[in-house]
Design a protein around this motif. Sequence first.
Motif, PDB file in Angstrom:
ATOM      1  N   LEU A 168      -3.645 -29.737  -4.705  1.00 61.01           N
ATOM      2  CA  LEU A 168      -4.319 -29.890  -3.414  1.00 61.01           C
ATOM      3  C   LEU A 168      -4.017 -28.720  -2.480  1.00 61.01           C
ATOM      4  N   ARG A 169      -2.764 -28.283  -2.458  1.00 58.33           N
ATOM      5  CA  ARG A 169      -2.372 -27.201  -1.556  1.00 58.33           C
ATOM      6  C   ARG A 169      -3.091 -25.906  -1.905  1.00 58.33           C
ATOM      7  N   VAL A 170      -3.130 -25.559  -3.194  1.00 61.26           N
ATOM      8  CA  VAL A 170      -3.769 -24.313  -3.611  1.00 61.26           C
ATOM      9  C   VAL A 170      -5.276 -24.385  -3.385  1.00 61.26           C
ATOM     10  N   GLY A 171      -5.891 -25.539  -3.659  1.00 59.28           N
ATOM     11  CA  GLY A 171      -7.322 -25.678  -3.427  1.00 59.28           C
ATOM     12  C   GLY A 171      -7.696 -25.483  -1.973  1.00 59.28           C
ATOM     13  N   GLU A 172      -6.919 -26.060  -1.085  1.00 58.27           N
ATOM     14  CA  GLU A 172      -7.198 -25.898   0.352  1.00 58.27           C
ATOM     15  C   GLU A 172      -7.003 -24.446   0.779  1.00 58.27           C
ATOM     16  N   ALA A 200      -9.978 -22.420  -0.311  1.00 62.31           N
ATOM     17  CA  ALA A 200     -11.141 -22.731   0.529  1.00 62.31           C
ATOM     18  C   ALA A 200     -11.066 -21.980   1.853  1.00 62.31           C
ATOM     19  N   ASN A 201      -9.884 -21.920   2.437  1.00 61.18           N
ATOM     20  CA  ASN A 201      -9.724 -21.192   3.698  1.00 61.18           C
ATOM     21  C   ASN A 201      -9.954 -19.693   3.506  1.00 61.18           C
ATOM     22  N   LEU A 202      -9.501 -19.146   2.376  1.00 56.68           N
ATOM     23  CA  LEU A 202      -9.728 -17.731   2.102  1.00 56.68           C
ATOM     24  C   LEU A 202     -11.212 -17.438   1.908  1.00 56.68           C
ATOM     25  N   ARG A 246     -11.082 -28.384  -7.487  1.00 59.40           N
ATOM     26  CA  ARG A 246      -9.864 -28.077  -6.722  1.00 59.40           C
ATOM     27  C   ARG A 246     -10.190 -27.429  -5.379  1.00 59.40           C
ATOM     28  N   THR A 247     -11.124 -26.474  -5.377  1.00 56.90           N
ATOM     29  CA  THR A 247     -11.522 -25.799  -4.142  1.00 56.90           C
ATOM     30  C   THR A 247     -12.729 -26.475  -3.507  1.00 56.90           C
ATOM     31  N   ALA A 248     -13.661 -26.928  -4.329  1.00 55.44           N
ATOM     32  CA  ALA A 248     -14.917 -27.503  -3.830  1.00 55.44           C
ATOM     33  C   ALA A 248     -14.687 -28.680  -2.891  1.00 55.44           C
ATOM     34  N   ARG A 249     -13.689 -29.497  -3.172  1.00 57.41           N
ATOM     35  CA  ARG A 249     -13.462 -30.701  -2.375  1.00 57.41           C
ATOM     36  C   ARG A 249     -13.201 -30.360  -0.908  1.00 57.41           C
ATOM     37  N   TRP A 250     -12.689 -29.145  -0.647  1.00 55.87           N
ATOM     38  CA  TRP A 250     -12.372 -28.747   0.720  1.00 55.87           C
ATOM     39  C   TRP A 250     -13.556 -28.098   1.428  1.00 55.87           C
ATOM     40  N   LEU A 251     -14.636 -27.791   0.693  1.00 55.86           N
ATOM     41  CA  LEU A 251     -15.793 -27.121   1.276  1.00 55.86           C
ATOM     42  C   LEU A 251     -17.014 -28.027   1.396  1.00 55.86           C
ATOM     43  N   LEU A 252     -16.985 -29.175   0.734  1.00 58.14           N
ATOM     44  CA  LEU A 252     -18.151 -30.057   0.709  1.00 58.14           C
ATOM     45  C   LEU A 252     -18.553 -30.536   2.098  1.00 58.14           C
ATOM     46  N   GLY A 253     -17.608 -30.677   2.999  1.00 54.20           N
ATOM     47  CA  GLY A 253     -17.920 -31.192   4.328  1.00 54.20           C
ATOM     48  C   GLY A 253     -18.272 -30.136   5.353  1.00 54.20           C
TER      49      GLY A 253
END
Length: 270
Positions: free
Chosen positions: A68-72, A75-77, A104-111
């Motif tokens: 979760l930490r790396v995915g978020e 996403a921020n990068l 892993r990354t997509a979940r943080w960008l979907l919203g």
Amino acid sequence: MTPVAFERLIPFAWKPAAKAIYYRLFRLNLRTRCWFADRFRTPRLKVPVPPAMLRFRVSESIPVEEFLRVGEAWANLIRLHSEDMGQDRGNARRVLDFGCGCGRTARWLLGDRNTEFHGVDVDQEAVAWCQQHLTPDRFAVTGPAPPLLYPDEHFDVIYCLSVFTHLNEVMQDAWLQELRRILRPGGVLLLTVHGINAAKGMDAEGQRILQASGFLHRRSPKLSGLLPDWYQTTWHSEEYIVGRLSAGFSDVRYRTIPDSVQDIVLAKRP
């Protein structure tokens, strides 16, 4: 024990058989750890998390917290660098996660506001998990070779994390051409490559090839049976990948990530 450390402990004549045994034991140990993590160690979270083996296939790591930490962080990068390349999140746009894995990354960008998000991957099991737990109609399975089922000039942003770090040169060039096709003029491509930090532990022969050609593609027997045979490990020099992208893109930028083995490369479709 790492494969390199293991090899140093055995006589040269025994190495082929010993390495084969080591890799089998590694894979057995990994499957056991994943089984144990799924049943006893996965924390009870309010958000769904993929099974341990899917997490490992994304990052060669099992812990949920790291996943979760790396995915978020990625996403921020992606947000930061796409905006730096002129993409305004306030305007409506389409984004493609090429090689989305288990989200892993997509979940943080979907919203993200005003964003129509899509994800594709060759891993059917990972895509099925995304379809069930994230956004069903925005994730699709793709083949290992082009084309993708999208029209020309469809996306404003395409990002590819840990994809070109595994492709051979022929597949790399084919996918760069295909991603250019579906990227609109002025759209941003973001991809990662194994940078200088990843090359530090490489053997002398690998260092020589990488320095001479700027490109190195190697098979990993350790992961045989866990990942497809065509999905191996690739290293790029900065000069090589910038030159390759410059043939079809403009404003190519290479960004070193100090605490990561992967660096970011950005480009625009002219």
